[in-house]
Design an enzyme around this catalytic site. Sequence first.
Site, PDB file in Angstrom:
ATOM      1  NE  ARG A   1      18.814  -7.950 -24.365  1.00  0.00           N
ATOM      2  CZ  ARG A   1      19.049  -9.062 -23.697  1.00  0.00           C
ATOM      3  NH1 ARG A   1      18.119  -9.536 -22.883  1.00  0.00           N
ATOM      4  NH2 ARG A   1      20.176  -9.717 -23.832  1.00  0.00           N
TER       5      ARG A   1
ATOM      6  CG  ASP B   1      13.429 -19.039 -21.207  1.00  0.00           C
ATOM      7  OD1 ASP B   1      14.622 -19.267 -20.963  1.00  0.00           O
ATOM      8  OD2 ASP B   1      12.981 -17.888 -21.373  1.00  0.00           O
TER       9      ASP B   1
END
Length: 284
Positions: free
Chosen positions: A43, A154
Amino acid sequence: MTDRSVNQRFRITTEDFRQFSEFLEQSCGILLAEHKQYLVQSRLGKIMKEQSCDSLSILVDRLKRPGASALKDSVIDAMTTNETLWFRDIHPYEILAKRLLPELTAERRAQKLRIWSAACSSGQEPYSISMVIDEFKRMNPGTLLSGEEILATDISTSILQQAQKGEYEMLALGRGLSQERLKKYFLTSGEGSWQIRPEIKARVRFQNLNLLGPYTSLGQFDIIFCRNVLIYFSSDVKLEILRKMRRQLKPGGYLLLGASESLSGLSDIYKMIHCRPGIIYQAV
């Protein structure tokens, strides 16, 4: 040098991983298990290339410097972006349609229905909720006359931007969405992507939120969906989040957790209700 080669080559020592894990937990509450080094490799490759870093220790050092807020946001964004499903686990949506909406619309006719989708990721959960509300209203004309709102939050700014567009490729639509709902609630937008219909999108408001921060500005909710996110937090952080969410629930409001998540130690503020199948929690 390709992105893949960067991913393969940047170094992660045990101490670097420990320090990075501490940064991530302090910043957004997420715990990284020791065997999750591969996740950091996969990532952070793009960020490591942009920062010209060949080891995680260099990145950790830069994250500690004053004025590194943009870099911190990028790292948190990369580490917390997850895919999700339409109508995930199905039971929560059946409970919403068959139990919660009939009950709440009967009890609170003059109030706007408010639902919070916490850690909404790319938008599948709040849009699924909006579809259930649409189906309920079609089957029960004259209900929810005061309106409804779904707040979707979020921590990831990039995933929120994606969710706000309401546009999905067929691969994403195939994960949990029936052909009937696809035809009913989406419009083709060309080149293999589909756009969610405006009336479904209009119910949903997206907002950036770190679950470690305060919630008071969000207001009160009838229902909170906090599904498949608490598993990433420590027990203490999880309990604190659940306490804060209780304060945002209206009296008698409901909390829905993920299928693998449970609530313990908070029986003074939540009552467990068995729906068979599925479990929900009511504010007491």
